[in-house]
Design a protein around this motif. Sequence first.
Motif, mmCIF file in Angstrom:
data_model
loop_
_atom_site.group_PDB
_atom_site.id
_atom_site.type_symbol
_atom_site.label_atom_id
_atom_site.label_comp_id
_atom_site.label_asym_id
_atom_site.label_seq_id
_atom_site.Cartn_x
_atom_site.Cartn_y
_atom_site.Cartn_z
ATOM 1 N N GLN A 147 0.831 -1.203 0.000
ATOM 2 C CA GLN A 147 0.000 0.000 0.000
ATOM 3 C C GLN A 147 0.856 1.239 0.000
ATOM 4 O O GLN A 147 0.536 2.240 -0.707
ATOM 5 C CB GLN A 147 -0.920 -0.021 1.255
ATOM 6 C CG GLN A 147 -1.919 1.116 1.295
ATOM 7 C CD GLN A 147 -2.921 1.061 0.134
ATOM 8 O OE1 GLN A 147 -3.372 0.025 -0.315
ATOM 9 N NE2 GLN A 147 -3.335 2.276 -0.377
ATOM 10 N N GLU A 148 1.950 1.222 0.757
ATOM 11 C CA GLU A 148 2.826 2.406 0.790
ATOM 12 C C GLU A 148 3.448 2.624 -0.575
ATOM 13 O O GLU A 148 3.590 3.785 -1.016
ATOM 14 C CB GLU A 148 3.909 2.172 1.862
ATOM 15 C CG GLU A 148 3.408 2.197 3.285
ATOM 16 C CD GLU A 148 2.896 3.565 3.703
ATOM 17 O OE1 GLU A 148 2.039 3.660 4.565
ATOM 18 O OE2 GLU A 148 3.416 4.564 3.151
ATOM 19 N N LEU A 151 2.122 1.981 -3.523
ATOM 20 C CA LEU A 151 1.100 2.479 -4.440
ATOM 21 C C LEU A 151 0.799 3.981 -4.174
ATOM 22 O O LEU A 151 0.572 4.772 -5.121
ATOM 23 C CB LEU A 151 -0.190 1.654 -4.300
ATOM 24 C CG LEU A 151 -0.086 0.202 -4.810
ATOM 25 C CD1 LEU A 151 -1.409 -0.540 -4.465
ATOM 26 C CD2 LEU A 151 0.116 0.172 -6.317
ATOM 27 N N ASP A 152 0.738 4.339 -2.879
ATOM 28 C CA ASP A 152 0.495 5.715 -2.557
ATOM 29 C C ASP A 152 1.627 6.617 -3.003
ATOM 30 O O ASP A 152 1.465 7.744 -3.426
ATOM 31 C CB ASP A 152 0.254 5.865 -1.034
ATOM 32 C CG ASP A 152 -1.043 5.176 -0.589
ATOM 33 O OD1 ASP A 152 -1.107 4.840 0.631
ATOM 34 O OD2 ASP A 152 -1.913 4.931 -1.414
ATOM 35 N N ALA A 153 2.840 6.101 -2.949
ATOM 36 C CA ALA A 153 3.991 6.897 -3.342
ATOM 37 C C ALA A 153 4.036 7.169 -4.824
ATOM 38 O O ALA A 153 4.429 8.247 -5.292
ATOM 39 C CB ALA A 153 5.285 6.188 -2.901
ATOM 40 N N GLY A 165 1.291 7.218 -6.698
ATOM 41 C CA GLY A 165 0.019 7.767 -7.137
ATOM 42 C C GLY A 165 -0.759 6.808 -7.971
ATOM 43 O O GLY A 165 -1.505 7.219 -8.869
ATOM 44 N N PRO A 222 -3.660 3.956 -8.420
ATOM 45 C CA PRO A 222 -4.897 3.586 -7.716
ATOM 46 C C PRO A 222 -4.764 2.187 -7.149
ATOM 47 O O PRO A 222 -3.911 1.424 -7.539
ATOM 48 C CB PRO A 222 -5.931 3.640 -8.826
ATOM 49 C CG PRO A 222 -5.178 3.410 -10.113
ATOM 50 C CD PRO A 222 -3.867 4.034 -9.910
ATOM 51 N N LYS A 223 -5.635 1.909 -6.185
ATOM 52 C CA LYS A 223 -5.581 0.603 -5.552
ATOM 53 C C LYS A 223 -6.193 -0.407 -6.450
ATOM 54 O O LYS A 223 -7.217 -0.174 -7.075
ATOM 55 C CB LYS A 223 -6.309 0.644 -4.208
ATOM 56 C CG LYS A 223 -5.651 1.553 -3.201
ATOM 57 C CD LYS A 223 -6.411 1.526 -1.929
ATOM 58 C CE LYS A 223 -5.825 2.428 -0.875
ATOM 59 N NZ LYS A 223 -6.528 2.426 0.392
#
Length: 404
Positions: A394-395, A397-399, A401, A403-404
């Motif tokens: 998850q970290e 993917l957030d970095a 940008g 989408p999940k």
Amino acid sequence: MSRYPRLRDQADGVITAHIREREQRTKDQIMALVDFELAYMNTNHEDFIGFANAQQNSESSSKRKLGNQVIRKGYMAIQNLGFMKAGSRDYWFVLTSETLSWFKDDEEKDKKYMLPLDGLKIRDIEQGFMSRRHTFALFNPDQRNVYKDSKQLELSCETQEEVDSWKASFLRAGVYPEKKVDLTNGDDDQTASEGTSSLDPQLERQVETIRNLVDSYMKIITKTIRDLVPKIIMHLMINNSKDFINGELLACLYSTGDQNSMMEESPEEAAKREEMLRMYHACKEALRIIGDVSTATVSTPVPPPVKDDWLRTAPDSPRVSPPSPGGPPRRGVSSRVPPPPPSTRSAPSVPNRPPPGPPPRPGSGIGLPPPLIPQRPGAGLPPIPQRVQNAIAQEMLDAFGMPK
């Protein structure tokens, strides 16, 4: 036989009595052999010399014994010299067993004549009216010339003793006196006959012949005795005694004494037997004790060798002694290593370990390397939990940008 002294004494007595008996019989047989030889003289024996050979040997015995040796030397005078055979002259005479030689003097350099003595005889010559010398003559019975043209050689000495001495010397050389035929019956003539009987050559030859015959027959008897006496002794004594010992001795021993008393051992033999029995039992007891010691002994097997592959070659690490195989663990030292914290890095490669070197010498100041840390076989890096993996994803993917 030494173990049984009574048996030995009895056997010695029986054998000695038998030998004494055979000895007497042997002596009787030898005396009978001597009587056999005295009973008859076998003149037809092949080794007997015989009368003819004995007579021939007696004639040449004197010359064979003497050879050509010198018998006598001395001065004598030759009477029948000169123009009319009336002169006389002294010469040095040398008498041997074969010849009579005379020289000018006793240096024996100038030899005048040498007369052979074969066939010569000797006789006395009556003393002349005006002569003081005693004379005798050498002549040949065959009427042959003896010296030059003379039938006889007349020799003279100053005394009658010298004449008798020379006659005896000629007799040794084989020149015998002339045999007298006419003898008177007076006492003086009988005495003279007895005095000259030993000088008779015929009688001496007869005596020599008889001596040769006796010597020849005695050699035969001696040879026979030397041959038969050992045979008689061997047959009548030795061989008979051997047969008696092998065949009849045992029967004589049984019949002469008590068997029980003869079979008694000597005290020395009994003591020796007791000593041997004592040694036998002592050796048997010693073997029993040695056997007991061997069966009661427990043997422990040798422990296996200690492995030293846990040693390290790093000289800086402190020396830690290996744990004892069955002892309790030491305090402050854990046998297990905690797992490392989770990391994203790959595990580092295990460095190659050099082979262990020899242990340091005492007093060198270098300690032993620390022991290796044991690892669980088949264990790798611990697995990352699923929860942690989801958070990491998850970290990321957030970095970016995304989408999940």
